[in-house]
Scaffold this motif. Structure first.
Motif, PDB file in Angstrom:
ATOM      1  N   ILE A 150       0.818  -1.218   0.000  1.00 39.85           N
ATOM      2  CA  ILE A 150       0.000   0.000   0.000  1.00 39.85           C
ATOM      3  C   ILE A 150       0.857   1.275   0.000  1.00 39.85           C
ATOM      4  CG2 ILE A 150      -1.707   1.329   1.309  1.00 39.85           C
ATOM      5  CD1 ILE A 150      -3.000  -1.342   2.036  1.00 39.85           C
ATOM      6  N   PRO A 151       1.856   1.414   0.879  1.00 39.72           N
ATOM      7  CA  PRO A 151       2.674   2.637   0.816  1.00 39.72           C
ATOM      8  C   PRO A 151       3.432   2.780  -0.505  1.00 39.72           C
ATOM      9  CG  PRO A 151       3.042   1.497   2.882  1.00 39.72           C
ATOM     10  CD  PRO A 151       2.219   0.595   2.039  1.00 39.72           C
ATOM     11  N   LEU A 152       3.845   1.675  -1.080  1.00 36.37           N
ATOM     12  CA  LEU A 152       4.542   1.719  -2.362  1.00 36.37           C
ATOM     13  C   LEU A 152       3.633   2.243  -3.468  1.00 36.37           C
ATOM     14  CD1 LEU A 152       7.274   0.797  -3.694  1.00 36.37           C
ATOM     15  CD2 LEU A 152       6.046  -1.250  -4.317  1.00 36.37           C
ATOM     16  N   VAL A 153       2.416   1.765  -3.499  1.00 38.21           N
ATOM     17  CA  VAL A 153       1.458   2.214  -4.511  1.00 38.21           C
ATOM     18  C   VAL A 153       1.102   3.686  -4.298  1.00 38.21           C
ATOM     19  CG1 VAL A 153      -0.899   1.895  -5.368  1.00 38.21           C
ATOM     20  CG2 VAL A 153       0.558  -0.082  -4.949  1.00 38.21           C
ATOM     21  N   LEU A 154       0.918   4.098  -3.061  1.00 34.70           N
ATOM     22  CA  LEU A 154       0.596   5.505  -2.784  1.00 34.70           C
ATOM     23  C   LEU A 154       1.741   6.426  -3.183  1.00 34.70           C
ATOM     24  CD1 LEU A 154      -1.247   5.243   0.644  1.00 34.70           C
ATOM     25  CD2 LEU A 154      -2.230   5.606  -1.627  1.00 34.70           C
ATOM     26  N   ALA A 155       2.982   6.006  -2.945  1.00 36.32           N
ATOM     27  CA  ALA A 155       4.133   6.814  -3.352  1.00 36.32           C
ATOM     28  C   ALA A 155       4.212   6.919  -4.871  1.00 36.32           C
ATOM     29  CB  ALA A 155       5.415   6.210  -2.786  1.00 36.32           C
ATOM     30  N   MET A 156       3.912   5.842  -5.559  1.00 42.03           N
ATOM     31  CA  MET A 156       3.923   5.878  -7.027  1.00 42.03           C
ATOM     32  C   MET A 156       2.842   6.812  -7.552  1.00 42.03           C
ATOM     33  SD  MET A 156       4.837   1.948  -8.155  1.00 42.03           S
ATOM     34  CE  MET A 156       3.478   1.934  -9.231  1.00 42.03           C
ATOM     35  N   ILE A 157       1.665   6.790  -6.938  1.00 33.53           N
ATOM     36  CA  ILE A 157       0.583   7.678  -7.365  1.00 33.53           C
ATOM     37  C   ILE A 157       0.963   9.139  -7.129  1.00 33.53           C
ATOM     38  CG2 ILE A 157      -1.786   8.399  -6.831  1.00 33.53           C
ATOM     39  CD1 ILE A 157      -2.405   5.411  -6.394  1.00 33.53           C
ATOM     40  N   ALA A 158       1.596   9.423  -5.992  1.00 38.18           N
ATOM     41  CA  ALA A 158       2.026  10.793  -5.701  1.00 38.18           C
ATOM     42  C   ALA A 158       3.086  11.258  -6.697  1.00 38.18           C
ATOM     43  CB  ALA A 158       2.563  10.874  -4.277  1.00 38.18           C
ATOM     44  N   LEU A 159       4.016  10.390  -7.040  1.00 40.03           N
ATOM     45  CA  LEU A 159       5.053  10.747  -8.006  1.00 40.03           C
ATOM     46  C   LEU A 159       4.462  10.994  -9.386  1.00 40.03           C
ATOM     47  CD1 LEU A 159       8.092  11.108  -8.431  1.00 40.03           C
ATOM     48  CD2 LEU A 159       8.186   8.697  -9.020  1.00 40.03           C
ATOM     49  N   ILE A 160       3.526  10.169  -9.781  1.00 39.61           N
ATOM     50  CA  ILE A 160       2.856  10.358 -11.078  1.00 39.61           C
ATOM     51  C   ILE A 160       2.100  11.683 -11.090  1.00 39.61           C
ATOM     52  CG2 ILE A 160       0.987   9.486 -12.532  1.00 39.61           C
ATOM     53  CD1 ILE A 160       1.974   6.655 -11.719  1.00 39.61           C
ATOM     54  N   GLY A 161       1.458  12.009  -9.972  1.00 39.71           N
ATOM     55  CA  GLY A 161       0.747  13.283  -9.880  1.00 39.71           C
ATOM     56  C   GLY A 161       1.679  14.477 -10.000  1.00 39.71           C
ATOM     57  N   LEU A 162       2.862  14.402  -9.370  1.00 37.77           N
ATOM     58  CA  LEU A 162       3.821  15.498  -9.474  1.00 37.77           C
ATOM     59  C   LEU A 162       4.365  15.635 -10.891  1.00 37.77           C
ATOM     60  CD1 LEU A 162       5.884  15.248  -6.177  1.00 37.77           C
ATOM     61  CD2 LEU A 162       4.399  17.106  -6.905  1.00 37.77           C
ATOM     62  N   VAL A 163       4.620  14.524 -11.539  1.00 37.79           N
ATOM     63  CA  VAL A 163       5.095  14.582 -12.927  1.00 37.79           C
ATOM     64  C   VAL A 163       4.033  15.188 -13.830  1.00 37.79           C
ATOM     65  CG1 VAL A 163       5.736  13.142 -14.902  1.00 37.79           C
ATOM     66  CG2 VAL A 163       6.746  12.708 -12.676  1.00 37.79           C
ATOM     67  N   TYR A 164       2.795  14.795 -13.615  1.00 40.02           N
ATOM     68  CA  TYR A 164       1.708  15.346 -14.418  1.00 40.02           C
ATOM     69  C   TYR A 164       1.568  16.857 -14.186  1.00 40.02           C
ATOM     70  CZ  TYR A 164      -2.931  16.396 -16.129  1.00 40.02           C
ATOM     71  OH  TYR A 164      -3.995  16.977 -16.781  1.00 40.02           O
ATOM     72  N   LEU A 165       1.595  17.280 -12.935  1.00 38.46           N
ATOM     73  CA  LEU A 165       1.463  18.711 -12.642  1.00 38.46           C
ATOM     74  C   LEU A 165       2.663  19.502 -13.128  1.00 38.46           C
ATOM     75  CD1 LEU A 165      -0.137  18.708  -9.087  1.00 38.46           C
ATOM     76  CD2 LEU A 165      -1.206  19.338 -11.248  1.00 38.46           C
ATOM     77  N   GLY A 166       3.826  18.854 -13.213  1.00 36.83           N
ATOM     78  CA  GLY A 166       5.021  19.536 -13.705  1.00 36.83           C
ATOM     79  C   GLY A 166       4.917  19.892 -15.174  1.00 36.83           C
ATOM     80  N   GLY A 167       4.069  19.229 -15.912  1.00 37.00           N
ATOM     81  CA  GLY A 167       3.910  19.513 -17.328  1.00 37.00           C
ATOM     82  C   GLY A 167       2.736  20.407 -17.644  1.00 37.00           C
ATOM     83  N   THR A 168       2.038  20.888 -16.638  1.00 37.21           N
ATOM     84  CA  THR A 168       0.873  21.741 -16.874  1.00 37.21           C
ATOM     85  C   THR A 168       1.172  23.172 -16.438  1.00 37.21           C
ATOM     86  OG1 THR A 168      -0.070  21.298 -14.702  1.00 37.21           O
ATOM     87  CG2 THR A 168      -0.681  19.793 -16.474  1.00 37.21           C
ATOM     88  N   ALA A 169       0.150  24.000 -16.428  1.00 36.13           N
ATOM     89  CA  ALA A 169       0.308  25.393 -16.007  1.00 36.13           C
ATOM     90  C   ALA A 169       0.572  25.501 -14.510  1.00 36.13           C
ATOM     91  CB  ALA A 169      -0.931  26.193 -16.375  1.00 36.13           C
TER      92      ALA A 169
END
Length: 52
Positions: free
Chosen positions: A24-43
């Motif tokens: 569970i913590p591994l999956v949550l960390a991956m989701i958070a990292l994906i969210g940061l990468v996604y937000l890094g490419g937006t406004a």
């Protein structure tokens, strides 16, 4: 006809059956990292960069 399950319910059933709660913590960390990468490419990128 087989019932369709969502990926989340299938994942929780896997965790219950195999007692792999440490995933569970591994999956949550991956989701958070994906969210940061996604937000890094937006406004919202300047706001993300100020966090670091």
């Amino acid at each position: 006809m087989a019932q369709k399950q969502s990926i989340i319910s299938e994942f929780t059933a896997f965790l219950k059956a195999n007692k792999k709660w440490w995933l569970i913590p591994l999956v949550l960390a991956m989701i958070a990292l994906i969210g940061l990468v996604y937000l890094g490419g937006t406004a919202a990128a300047p706001f993300v960069y100020t966090l670091f």
